[in-house]
Scaffold this active site. Structure first.
Site, PDB file in Angstrom:
ATOM      1  N   LEU A   1     -87.241   6.991 -20.300  1.00 29.67           N
ATOM      2  CA  LEU A   1     -86.846   7.284 -18.921  1.00 29.67           C
ATOM      3  C   LEU A   1     -87.516   8.626 -18.631  1.00 29.67           C
ATOM      4  O   LEU A   1     -87.005   9.672 -19.029  1.00 29.67           O
ATOM      5  CB  LEU A   1     -85.322   7.368 -18.780  1.00 29.67           C
ATOM      6  CG  LEU A   1     -84.560   6.092 -19.094  1.00 29.67           C
ATOM      7  CD1 LEU A   1     -83.059   6.310 -18.952  1.00 29.67           C
ATOM      8  CD2 LEU A   1     -85.027   4.941 -18.211  1.00 29.67           C
ATOM      9  N   PRO A   2     -88.674   8.611 -17.982  1.00 29.88           N
ATOM     10  CA  PRO A   2     -89.605   9.748 -17.996  1.00 29.88           C
ATOM     11  C   PRO A   2     -89.205  10.950 -17.147  1.00 29.88           C
ATOM     12  O   PRO A   2     -89.836  11.268 -16.143  1.00 29.88           O
ATOM     13  CB  PRO A   2     -90.903   9.115 -17.488  1.00 29.88           C
ATOM     14  CG  PRO A   2     -90.440   8.009 -16.587  1.00 29.88           C
ATOM     15  CD  PRO A   2     -89.189   7.470 -17.233  1.00 29.88           C
ATOM     16  N   CYS A   3     -88.187  11.656 -17.589  1.00 28.99           N
ATOM     17  CA  CYS A   3     -87.767  12.870 -16.892  1.00 28.99           C
ATOM     18  C   CYS A   3     -88.845  13.949 -16.945  1.00 28.99           C
ATOM     19  O   CYS A   3     -88.845  14.865 -16.127  1.00 28.99           O
ATOM     20  CB  CYS A   3     -86.444  13.379 -17.451  1.00 28.99           C
ATOM     21  SG  CYS A   3     -86.427  13.661 -19.223  1.00 28.99           S
ATOM     22  N   HIS A   4     -89.795  13.831 -17.879  1.00 27.57           N
ATOM     23  CA  HIS A   4     -90.888  14.805 -17.949  1.00 27.57           C
ATOM     24  C   HIS A   4     -91.790  14.720 -16.724  1.00 27.57           C
ATOM     25  O   HIS A   4     -92.519  15.656 -16.428  1.00 27.57           O
ATOM     26  CB  HIS A   4     -91.716  14.614 -19.233  1.00 27.57           C
ATOM     27  CG  HIS A   4     -92.389  13.288 -19.346  1.00 27.57           C
ATOM     28  ND1 HIS A   4     -91.722  12.158 -19.804  1.00 27.57           N
ATOM     29  CD2 HIS A   4     -93.653  12.889 -19.055  1.00 27.57           C
ATOM     30  CE1 HIS A   4     -92.560  11.128 -19.799  1.00 27.57           C
ATOM     31  NE2 HIS A   4     -93.741  11.545 -19.339  1.00 27.57           N
TER      32      HIS A   4
END
Length: 176
Positions: free
Chosen positions: A129-132
């Site tokens: 879940l690409p919070c970056h």
């Protein structure tokens, strides 16, 4: 009381040692080894890398530059608002960055930027879940559980391996 075992596995990655946890309902967490919470998880879980083979395989493909999206069963535990934010994170295209304000708009809570930031910070499954991919509105990198060098590495990695050139479709989807 739920007595379902939670399994953990550790894997090396270019951004450091990762600790994965999951149960029969799916992947629960991906944590960076340096996070205090990771050490606590190991005490509460059963060592069971055989139960986390698929998430580890897909992460290895991501780090090799051959996977741009994940297809995993997830077992997310959070508030309704957090789940909305985490599901929105999953929709951010590979190699695209967006802002907390855009995520707020995406979940139809346009004034919830700070709450989105807090939910983003509590994301239990970073990278997948690409919070970056969420950065400040001014383009600055903001906090990341794995540290800003890891966030920089992930964004540069995606830029190097992005297929199909510019993401023109992402603008229509409201992410840029």
């Amino acid at each position: 009381m739920n007595t379902e075992p939670i399994y953990y596995a550790q894997m090396s990655s270019p951004v450091g040692l990762l600790v994965l946890t999951g149960d029969h309902n799916g992947l629960r967490e991906v944590r960076f080894e340096q996070e205090h919470r990771s050490r606590m998880l190991l005490e509460l879980c059963c060592h069971g890398p055989q139960h986390l083979i698929e998430p580890m395989r897909q992460l290895e493909e991501y780090f090799a530059g051959t996977r741009q999206s994940f297809d995993l069963k997830l077992n997310l535990i959070g508030t309704a608002f957090q789940l909305d934010v985490w599901h929105a994170l999953a929709e951010i295209p590979y190699g695209v960055t967006t802002s907390y304000a855009r995520v707020s708009q995406r979940i139809e809570r346009p004034r919830a930027n700070r709450a989105v930031g807090a939910a983003n910070g509590l994301n239990p499954i970073p990278i997948i879940l690409p919070c970056h991919r969420v950065i400040g509105s001014n383009g600055s990198l903001t906090g990341f559980g794995g540290g800003l060098p890891a966030k920089q590495w992930l964004l540069a990695h995606e830029a190097r391996h992005q297929r199909g050139g510019a993401r023109t479709g992402s603008a229509a989807a409201g992410w840029v």
